[in-house]
Design an enzyme around this catalytic site. Structure first.
Site, PDB file in Angstrom:
ATOM      1  N   TYR A 114     -21.581  35.850 -24.644  1.00 15.33           N
ATOM      2  CA  TYR A 114     -20.221  36.328 -24.427  1.00 15.33           C
ATOM      3  C   TYR A 114     -20.042  37.187 -23.184  1.00 15.33           C
ATOM      4  O   TYR A 114     -18.968  37.745 -22.969  1.00 15.33           O
ATOM      5  CB  TYR A 114     -19.727  37.104 -25.647  1.00 15.33           C
ATOM      6  CG  TYR A 114     -20.682  38.167 -26.140  1.00 15.33           C
ATOM      7  CD1 TYR A 114     -20.961  39.289 -25.386  1.00 15.33           C
ATOM      8  CD2 TYR A 114     -21.321  38.021 -27.373  1.00 15.33           C
ATOM      9  CE1 TYR A 114     -21.848  40.252 -25.831  1.00 15.33           C
ATOM     10  CE2 TYR A 114     -22.209  38.978 -27.828  1.00 15.33           C
ATOM     11  CZ  TYR A 114     -22.464  40.100 -27.052  1.00 15.33           C
ATOM     12  OH  TYR A 114     -23.347  41.041 -27.487  1.00 15.33           O
ATOM     13  N   LYS A 162     -11.733  45.105 -36.233  1.00 20.39           N
ATOM     14  CA  LYS A 162     -12.646  44.767 -37.319  1.00 20.39           C
ATOM     15  C   LYS A 162     -11.932  44.098 -38.507  1.00 20.39           C
ATOM     16  O   LYS A 162     -10.775  44.385 -38.789  1.00 20.39           O
ATOM     17  CB  LYS A 162     -13.350  46.040 -37.823  1.00 20.39           C
ATOM     18  CG  LYS A 162     -14.195  46.745 -36.779  1.00 20.39           C
ATOM     19  CD  LYS A 162     -15.409  45.946 -36.373  1.00 20.39           C
ATOM     20  CE  LYS A 162     -16.506  45.922 -37.396  1.00 20.39           C
ATOM     21  NZ  LYS A 162     -17.441  47.014 -37.311  1.00 20.39           N
ATOM     22  N   CYS A 193     -27.455  35.407 -79.448  1.00 17.01           N
ATOM     23  CA  CYS A 193     -26.222  35.173 -78.683  1.00 17.01           C
ATOM     24  C   CYS A 193     -25.228  36.305 -78.970  1.00 17.01           C
ATOM     25  O   CYS A 193     -24.979  36.619 -80.145  1.00 17.01           O
ATOM     26  CB  CYS A 193     -25.619  33.819 -79.081  1.00 17.01           C
ATOM     27  SG  CYS A 193     -23.971  33.559 -78.397  1.00 17.01           S
ATOM     28  N   CYS A 220     -22.111  34.278 -81.093  1.00 19.30           N
ATOM     29  CA  CYS A 220     -22.295  33.653 -82.409  1.00 19.30           C
ATOM     30  C   CYS A 220     -23.533  34.187 -83.135  1.00 19.30           C
ATOM     31  O   CYS A 220     -23.799  33.806 -84.267  1.00 19.30           O
ATOM     32  CB  CYS A 220     -22.358  32.131 -82.274  1.00 19.30           C
ATOM     33  SG  CYS A 220     -23.907  31.576 -81.565  1.00 19.30           S
ATOM     34  N   CYS A 259     -28.063  29.673 -75.657  1.00 21.27           N
ATOM     35  CA  CYS A 259     -27.590  29.657 -77.028  1.00 21.27           C
ATOM     36  C   CYS A 259     -27.455  28.179 -77.399  1.00 21.27           C
ATOM     37  O   CYS A 259     -26.694  27.457 -76.755  1.00 21.27           O
ATOM     38  CB  CYS A 259     -26.238  30.362 -77.138  1.00 21.27           C
ATOM     39  SG  CYS A 259     -25.388  29.998 -78.678  1.00 21.27           S
ATOM     40  N   CYS A 262     -20.877  27.439 -81.102  1.00 25.49           N
ATOM     41  CA  CYS A 262     -20.693  28.834 -80.667  1.00 25.49           C
ATOM     42  C   CYS A 262     -19.308  28.975 -80.022  1.00 25.49           C
ATOM     43  O   CYS A 262     -18.928  28.174 -79.166  1.00 25.49           O
ATOM     44  CB  CYS A 262     -21.786  29.204 -79.680  1.00 25.49           C
ATOM     45  SG  CYS A 262     -21.480  30.728 -78.784  1.00 25.49           S
TER      46      CYS A 262
HETATM   47  S1  IVH Z   1     -18.608  42.269 -25.683  1.00 22.58           S
HETATM   48  C1  IVH Z   1     -18.886  45.993 -23.253  1.00 22.58           C
HETATM   49  N1  IVH Z   1     -18.140  40.221 -27.233  1.00 22.58           N
HETATM   50  O1  IVH Z   1     -20.541  43.862 -30.672  1.00 22.58           O
HETATM   51  C2  IVH Z   1     -18.620  44.797 -24.096  1.00 22.58           C
HETATM   52  N2  IVH Z   1     -19.582  41.937 -28.017  1.00 22.58           N
HETATM   53  O2  IVH Z   1     -19.903  46.780 -30.883  1.00 22.58           O
HETATM   54  C3  IVH Z   1     -19.458  44.763 -25.300  1.00 22.58           C
HETATM   55  N3  IVH Z   1     -20.506  41.523 -30.245  1.00 22.58           N
HETATM   56  O3  IVH Z   1     -23.268  45.173 -28.937  1.00 22.58           O
HETATM   57  C4  IVH Z   1     -19.838  43.454 -25.740  1.00 22.58           C
HETATM   58  N4  IVH Z   1     -19.535  39.584 -30.568  1.00 22.58           N
HETATM   59  O4  IVH Z   1     -23.561  42.930 -30.057  1.00 22.58           O
HETATM   60  C5  IVH Z   1     -18.786  41.389 -27.103  1.00 22.58           C
HETATM   61  N5  IVH Z   1     -17.673  38.338 -28.524  1.00 22.58           N
HETATM   62  C6  IVH Z   1     -18.316  39.504 -28.358  1.00 22.58           C
HETATM   63  C7  IVH Z   1     -19.155  40.026 -29.358  1.00 22.58           C
HETATM   64  C8  IVH Z   1     -19.767  41.261 -29.144  1.00 22.58           C
HETATM   65  C9  IVH Z   1     -20.354  40.488 -31.076  1.00 22.58           C
HETATM   66  C10 IVH Z   1     -21.332  42.720 -30.528  1.00 22.58           C
HETATM   67  C11 IVH Z   1     -22.319  43.042 -29.455  1.00 22.58           C
HETATM   68  C12 IVH Z   1     -22.084  44.476 -29.087  1.00 22.58           C
HETATM   69  C13 IVH Z   1     -21.295  44.971 -30.243  1.00 22.58           C
HETATM   70  C14 IVH Z   1     -20.377  46.078 -29.795  1.00 22.58           C
END
Ligand code: IVH
Length: 679
Positions: A231, A319, A413, A416, A433, A438
């Site tokens: 990523y 989140k 059981c 029963c 059982c 039962c």
């Molecule tokens: S970007 C500075 N992209 O999340 C940018 N992180 O809490 C930071 N993670 O250590 C990373 N999926 O392990 C990014 N699509 C995603 C991600 C990702 C999971 C994790 C990564 C990082 C943590 C940060």
């Protein structure tokens, strides 16, 4: 001096290295292999032999390096050239809006475009490529310094050991960042094997990935089903990107797996809509994600926004609610299932897990309780994964007060009171059982009988069945059809209107297809699919009742256990009586499936077919219906017994698997042409 023989061998080694790299990428990244596993292994074996005899032809990016190297005594440390930051968390829409407001204010912009990616729940790593070759891999560590895990990362099949140079030339230096993961199904398989070997099991896929990456012996890592999604980048010399989307495109071109559920060009409102979509998708993904990462797409804007000490100002992690929570066990009860099997169930202090209030968790069986040392009063970690019943991951030992009470399986059981029989199934002890009358079993059997996929009696829910059995109004399946409105009205939860509706749905249910009827009986080892296969082979219930185990076994998809359970069920006098009573209650069994013989002269008749990918001219369920009309059995997973795979666009792992098994694959054009021909 040049030796023509060694030159020849060198040429062969290079060719094999190239071929194996290509096949590996096709298999692990593109899900599109063109050779079988055996052929791959043969090529690899040949290369191993050559490199053993001529070590000078072995390179750091040779596919032979994926099997693991000699064990280390400790991990060396390595400092990241650019710190690996973490992310600020957002928990609600307002937090995201605040993030957006901060960005537009700092950048002095009216608006901004974002890219949103799944937040993968795995282990962060950094991969360093010099002139296109993987030379180093590190863990995130504390963000500044991590551990050198190069040998281990080389064993991950989806990590390119050498960058693909189809579109771009390899830069002189490129640090690629991503998340090492284990899919849910690989995780289950890994834990199953560990259980069989009496090894401790991993709590979740992330722990399994972390444990597998931190092996001093990379040969062990090589046996673990690790995967990766990338990523981002650290240092990049010789290549630059204007946007995060462009960077991901380039990483894809270099041969890295980039997640498919990424959207760019999003306004902040669309980011919030996408969050909901991703959350809805969460349970169905093959791997675990714990949120969405929202990033300002434009990299020059990212630079302007800059970083705080631990996290960037240009990204935020929105989140999802946690899928694992701690709570306490208030009690352990024992449930009696339809077939009499006793299952211990933990009664929990209710807790919200991933958006669902959980107050019970299955403990599976006595062995599981012993293995995890679960006691009443324990503080535990409870997990909900997808639509699976919540389960206890582990107890929190540090919370033990030593007044917790151990659980003992009852000898009789709980319903029963007849004596429990202990039998061994695989490696576990099953408590059963065996009293067929039962009340607990009766309740579960009736619930199954009236359930959606069986008689589908709307309004006859679990609580009402419990009540009717307790009141003595339901003693057998056929009693369902004798229920009268007058007697129903007045029961808890049943007013006059609901009683009328219930009677109406009972009447409606009396016309039932043979496959639903067979399924409704709740015969051991006879689920929806088996009931369907059997009903397709015969025209009437009478024929099924009179058939032999041998004939049943001949049906494709019917195993010996089902064949034996079905014949045993129908030869039992009591069961014969039960069926007679049902049919005497004006139940009409129809066989809406054209009979087995009628199907014989079309290509799809009695064939096992799997559908995958997106179809353009019809939906998958329309295709399924049309194929079923021709007598096909549509199944959801590929096995050696599958006859055809219908692959639409973006077909993934099923396509790869079908190729592996050498199963016939039809695309949409072929399918529509054949459907026309066979109508
Ligand atoms: S970007 C500075 N992209 O999340 C940018 N992180 O809490 C930071 N993670 O250590 C990373 N999926 O392990 C990014 N699509 C995603 C991600 C990702 C999971 C994790 C990564 C990082 C943590 C940060």
């Amino acid at each position: 001096m040049n030796n023509p023989i060694t030159d020849q061998v060198k040429k062969e080694a290079r060719k094999l290295q190239r071929q194996l790299t290509e096949h590996n990428h096709r298999y692990h990244v593109l899900d599109d292999p063109v050779i079988s596993d055996i052929e791959y292994d043969q090529l690899l074996q040949r290369l191993i032999e050559i490199e053993k005899e001529f070590p000078e032809f072995s390179t750091p990016d040779s596919p032979t390096k994926r099997v693991g190297a000699s064990p280390l005594s400790a991990f060396e440390q390595a400092t990241h050239s650019v710190p690996m930051l973490s992310l600020d968390n957002a928990f609600k829409d307002e937090d995201v809006i605040d993030f957006h407001k901060r960005c537009i204010k700092n950048l002095n912009q009216e608006n901004l475009f974002y890219i949103a990616e799944p937040k993968l729940d795995g282990v962060a790593v950094e991969l360093k490529y010099e002139n296109g070759v993987l030379v180093q891999a590190t863990t995130r560590g504390d963000g500044t310094t991590g551990e050198l895990i190069t040998q281990n990362v080389r064993t991950i099949r989806s990590v390119p050991l050498k960058l693909h140079e189809a579109k771009f030339e390899a830069p002189s230096l490129l640090e690629v960042r991503g998340e090492v993961i284990i899919t849910r199904s690989d995780f289950d398989r890994l834990n199953k094997i560990r259980l069989e070997n009496e090894e401790s099991i991993f709590a979740n896929p992330r722990n399994a990935a972390a444990g597998s990456l931190r092996q001093l012996d990379s040969k062990i890592t090589a046996t673990r089903p690790l995967d990766i999604f990338v990523y981002g980048t650290g240092i990049a010399q010789g290549i630059s990107f204007q946007t995060q989307s462009q960077m991901l495109e380039a990483l894809k071109e270099f041969g890295f797996p980039v997640n498919a559920h990424i959207k760019s060009g999003l306004s902040i409102e669309s980011v919030l809509t996408f969050y909901k979509e991703l959350e809805a998708l969460r349970d169905s993904l093959a791997y675990e994600i714990d949120g969405m990462v929202i990033k300002v797409d434009d990299i020059s804007f990212q630079r302007q926004l800059g970083e705080k000490i631990k996290s960037p100002r240009w990204a935020v992690a929105y989140k999802f609610p946690a899928m694992q929570k701690t709570t306490t066990i208030k009690d352990i009860i024992v449930q009696v299932g339809r077939t009499g099997i006793l299952t211990p169930v933990a009664i929990l202090e209710p807790v919200n897990v991933g958006g669902v209030v959980v107050s019970r968790a299955t403990l599976h069986n006595e062995d599981e309780i012993k293995r995890k040392d679960i006691r009443i009063g324990d503080t535990i970690l409870v997990m909900r994964a997808g639509d699976v019943i919540p389960k206890v991951v582990k107890i929190i030992e540090s919370q033990r007060k030593e007044n917790e009470v151990s659980f003992k399986m009852p000898s009789h059981c709980p319903v029963c009171h007849s004596k429990i029989q202990k039998t061994k199934l695989d490696k576990s002890i099953i408590n059963k059982c065996v009293n067929a009358s039962c009340q607990a079993q009766l309740k579960e059997r009736i619930k199954h009988f009236v359930s959606k996929k069986a008689f589908d009696i709307e309004g006859l829910g679990k609580k009402i069945v419990d009540q009717l059995v307790d009141e003595g109004m339901l003693k057998s399946f056929s009693d369902v059809f004798l229920l009268e409105k007058e007697k129903l009205t007045g029961l808890d939860r049943l007013g006059e209107k609901s009683a009328t509706n219930l009677i109406h749905s009972i009447e409606k249910s009396k016309k039932i297809s043979l496959r639903r009827f067979v399924y409704a009986l709740g015969i051991d080892h006879t689920g929806e699919q088996a009931a369907k296969l059997i009903s397709e082979r015969f025209l009437t219930l009478k024929e099924i009742m009179e058939t032999s185990e041998e004939i049943l076994k001949e049906i494709k998809g019917i195993g010996p256990e089902t064949a034996s359970a079905v014949t045993q069920f129908f030869s039992n006098l009591e069961n014969k009586g039960i069926i007679k009573n049902i049919t005497y209650s004006d139940v009409i069994i129809t066989n809406d499936q054209p009979s087995y013989t009628e199907f014989q002269d079309n290509l799809f008749a009695n064939k096992r077919i799997v559908l995958t990918g997106t179809l353009q001219t019809m939906t998958r369920s329309e295709a399924k219906k049309q194929l079923e009309k021709l007598g096909a059995n549509i199944t959801s997973s590929i096995s050696a017994k599958t006859d055809f795979l219908i692959a639409g666009e973006k077909a993934g792992s099923k396509l790869a698997k079908a190729r592996k098994f050498g199963i016939a694959i039809l695309d949409e054009t072929q399918l529509t042409a054949l459907l026309k021909e066979n109508v």
